[in-house]
Design an enzyme around this catalytic site. Structure first.
Site, PDB file in Angstrom:
ATOM      1  CD  GLU A 497     -56.514 -41.061 -18.903  1.00 40.16           C
ATOM      2  OE1 GLU A 497     -56.826 -40.666 -17.768  1.00 40.16           O
ATOM      3  OE2 GLU A 497     -57.099 -41.992 -19.470  1.00 40.16           O
ATOM      4  CD  GLU A 503     -59.664 -44.255 -19.946  1.00 40.97           C
ATOM      5  OE1 GLU A 503     -59.184 -45.130 -19.220  1.00 40.97           O
ATOM      6  OE2 GLU A 503     -59.939 -43.121 -19.539  1.00 40.97           O
TER       7      GLU A 503
HETATM    8  C1  NOJ Z   1     -58.847 -44.742 -15.607  1.00 43.03           C
HETATM    9  C2  NOJ Z   1     -57.551 -44.902 -16.302  1.00 43.03           C
HETATM   10  O1  NOJ Z   1     -57.417 -43.931 -17.321  1.00 43.03           O
HETATM   11  C3  NOJ Z   1     -57.490 -46.296 -16.849  1.00 43.03           C
HETATM   12  O2  NOJ Z   1     -56.315 -46.461 -17.613  1.00 43.03           O
HETATM   13  C4  NOJ Z   1     -57.567 -47.276 -15.733  1.00 43.03           C
HETATM   14  O3  NOJ Z   1     -57.611 -48.573 -16.260  1.00 43.03           O
HETATM   15  C5  NOJ Z   1     -58.817 -47.050 -14.893  1.00 43.03           C
HETATM   16  N1  NOJ Z   1     -58.932 -45.688 -14.527  1.00 43.03           N
HETATM   17  C6  NOJ Z   1     -58.796 -47.877 -13.620  1.00 43.03           C
HETATM   18  O4  NOJ Z   1     -57.757 -47.463 -12.789  1.00 43.03           O
HETATM   19 CA    CA Z   2     -58.941 -41.913 -17.760  1.00 44.21          CA
END
Ligand code: NOJ
Ligand code: CA
Length: 696
Positions: A497, A503
């Site tokens: 990431e 998200e």
């Molecule tokens: C942050 C991550 O970027 C996300 O993809 C994930 O679902 C959550 N943390 C929980 O691990």
């Molecule tokens: Ca994240």
């Protein structure tokens, strides 16, 4: 000194002496020049890129190591100093002479096991300057410079030497003085949210302390990207603007005192500047990969680029929970539903988050201490894995560590072996904690709070990647250390990431603005693949609160525009099955490419990328724009001549708009050849995706 002598002799010539005397004077000057090498002051050596356009000059000015860079004889980097502050010794700064200059060159083409392009040309000229202190300690180090046609790299090399065996770096003092004014795109460094900030656009002279890659368009139109390559056992480099256009390296902190502690001999990461006449050239530059070491893992045919779905978005939009209870997402029943969906539509992977004990209570920052081998009672890991095997689908493992590395590392071996036994060949890791909140156990047994990109975490990430490789498992790290091209050396480090991902469209405040993904292409993505998780079809996922600020068509285009060897279809199965026509593009788009062309683009505004599938004759195209609509036309000369392709076009429909009308999409087909051109009509916040299906 040398320069002064030369000047005196030539002033004699100017004073009007006869030609014979002038010749003698000239010869004497030459003689003096030869005698005085290596000089003790102002020694400057020059290195040119293979095509001669990019020039590095480096050496010492008054005993201070420095370098500068120009392109086509126009300054790009003005005189910039090199050096270090040490924790236990005087700084490495002044009083240096160049003791030796070595030259080398390289010209090879190497093959990526997977990637955005199969073959990568690595063509450079190299110069290594050995600096040594004249007085006192006589400490020495070298700087190896490489000049490529698309930019430069240099690194410091510390040899084995008495008196500087354990090198304790308090700060690296590498300067980057940007010669021209310009516009910069950047995210802040040293702030709590790691790399998860919106990109800002400011004049260069207003940039604060920032992460790399930092992208600059200069007043004359040159495009620059500042970054680093091969960040191994060292602290990440931030850039801090000191004054005007002068930047200096600022290493990520360490809880231990010195920011980096290394035993000599060792090399620092490469400091890199990609230089291109246009924005597109930054995207197709492979300089970062070229400065990494070749594959250290041997046969990596077990690393499989793929698309995946998973129990993920439903937690982000509050439909279910990671923690246990009545709305727990990772149940055996739900996992089987996703496996069925993946099998029905040809997805290789199914990610399951929230399966293991530790999500209840305050898990953020590592308070709860995850267990990486123990499933919640409503999740039968063995049965789910067996069901996946039956359906020819791979589970994707999940290790959310909450950056409690001290809790993770002792469990790592057992956790990897468990997954390996169950046929899981890729794992998503996570390091959710505020910056500076990673818990790492030092050699002395003490657990300290470290930065996500300091030396301790650079070691940790590589440790996980190497251990995973032993089990033939690929790693996709979230809240990671930044990418510096280590996928070349460790091809099982497939993605990460390290920026604001999709998200944020579920719960971010604000959500990602329409220019965000275009910014990513010319900033974060220059460092390597990103697991952005595109493909949201229900663009108001949380009933009127948050909104995904793109059109539907743009969500499709992201699969081509944002490169990653693993791509998620992030939305819920029911949203895809209610929209099978646009879903077809996600089913068709590959994740492994023979070659990549950037057809047009401006940083932060728009970009069109075409890529050729590695496993067929098909080409794919993705065009995305910011909040402004665009009418672009692209020539299709990249297609194989004399071949007919059926173009499956997914474009923004009439009056589509990211804000209040994101869904209209036109899906049409037409036959094209390499002589055709294609109009791209992008709505505000829109995009266009095309599959060029090769006909027999
Ligand atoms: C942050 C991550 O970027 C996300 O993809 C994930 O679902 C959550 N943390 C929980 O691990
Ligand atoms: Ca994240």
């Amino acid at each position: 000194m040398l320069r002064m002598r030369t000047r005196l002799l030539f002033s004699g010539f100017e004073a009007g002496q006869g030609w014979f005397q002038a010749c003698l004077t000239g010869l004497a000057a030459l003689f003096l020049l030869m005698l005085s090498a290596p000089a003790t002051a102002d020694t400057i050596s020059e290195l040119r890129s293979p095509n001669g356009q990019i020039k590095i000059e480096a050496g010492e000015l008054g005993g201070r190591p420095f370098y500068r860079v120009s392109r086509a004889d126009k300054p790009v980097i003005a005189n910039s100093r090199l050096g270090f502050m040490l924790a236990d010794q005087p700084k490495l700064d002044g009083g240096f002479a160049v003791m030796a200059t070595e030259r080398a060159s390289g010209n090879e083409t190497w093959e990526q096991p997977w990637g955005e392009a199969r073959y990568i040309k690595n063509h450079y000229q190299e110069m290594t300057l050995q600096f040594r202190e004249g007085e006192g300690r006589k400490r020495t180090y070298s700087v190896r410079f490489r000049a490529f046609d698309d930019g430069i790299g240099f690194r410091y090399e510390f040899p084995d030497q008495a008196g500087l065996q354990t090198v304790q770096i308090a700060e690296e003092k590498t300067e980057f003085v940007i010669a021209e004014p310009g516009t910069a795109w950047w995210i802040p460094a040293g702030e709590w949210n790691r790399y998860e900030y919106l990109y800002q656009r400011t004049p260069v002279k207003e940039v604060p302390q920032v992460h790399t890659p930092m992208t600059i368009r200069t007043a004359s139109g040159l495009h620059l990207s500042f970054h680093e390559a091969a960040l191994v056992d060292y602290s990440a480099m931030w850039l801090r603007r000191v004054e005007g256009q002068r930047f200096v390296s600022q290493l990520s902190p360490s809880a231990n005192g010195p920011k980096v502690v290394r035993e000599a001999p060792f090399n620092t990461p490469w400091r890199t500047i990609q230089i291109s006449p246009d924005a597109a050239g930054l995207v197709t530059s492979h300089l970062i990969l070229n400065l990494n070491e070749p594959n250290a893992l041997g046969d990596v045919s077990w690393v499989k680029p793929h698309k995946y779905v998973g129990i993920w978005w439903e937690m982000h939009i509050n439909k279910s929970t990671w923690g246990s209870g009545p709305t727990h997402g990772a149940t055996t029943v739900n996992a089987k539903r996703y496996i069925d969906f993946a099998a029905r539509h040809g997805f290789r992977g199914v990610l399951i988050e929230g399966w293991n004990v530790g999500w209840d209570g305050n898990w953020f920052g590592g308070e709860s201490g995850f267990d990486f081998t123990k499933a919640y009672p409503d999740f039968d890991l063995e049965a789910v894995a067996a069901y996946a095997r039956l359906k020819n689908v791979r589970l994707i493992g999940h290790h959310e560590t909450a950056a409690n590395v001290a809790n993770y590392e002792p469990q790592l071996d057992a956790a990897l072996k468990l997954y390996a036994r169950l046929g899981v060949d890729s794992i998503k890791t996570g390091y959710v904690a505020d910056a500076g909140g990673a818990r790492v156990q030092g050699a002395d047994g003490v657990v300290r709070h470290e930065w996500h990109d300091g030396q301790a975490m650079s070691r940790h990430h590589l440790h996980v990647v190497k251990e995973a490789a032993r089990q033939k498992i690929a790693i996709n790290a979230h809240e990671p250390i930044k990418d510096t091209g280590l996928r070349r050396t460790y091809p099982n480090w497939v993605a990460r990431e390290g920026a604001r991902g999709q998200e944020y469209n579920a719960w971010g405040s604000p959500t990602n603005p329409p220019e965000h993904e275009v910014n990513l292409v010319f900033t974060r993505l220059l460092s390597g693949p990103m697991d952005y998780t595109p493909g949201i079809f229900q663009l108001k996922p949380t009933l009127g609160q948050n909104q995904v600020l793109t059109t539907l068509s743009k969500q499709l285009a992201l699969y081509v525009a944002l490169y990653s060897p693993i791509q998620m279809a992030a939305d819920l199965p029911e949203h895809y099955e209610a929209n099978m026509a646009p879903f077809q593009f996600i089913k068709d788009v590959p994740t492994d490419w023979e070659e990549t062309r950037v057809l047009n683009g401006e940083v932060g505004d728009y970009v069109t990328i075409a890529r050729k599938d590695r496993n067929s004759q098909d080409w794919f195209l993705g065009a995305i724009t910011d909040e402004n609509p665009r009418n672009l036309t692209v020539g299709l000369s990249f297609l194989t001549p004399a071949k007919t392709y059926r173009a499956h076009i997914y474009r923004d429909g009439p009056k589509a708009h990211f804000k209040d009308n994101p869904y209209p999409i036109v899906i049409e087909t037409r036959n094209v050849t390499s002589r055709s051109s294609l109009p791209l009509a992008l709505a505000p916040g829109g995009g266009q995706a095309v599959r060029f299906e090769a006909m027999e």
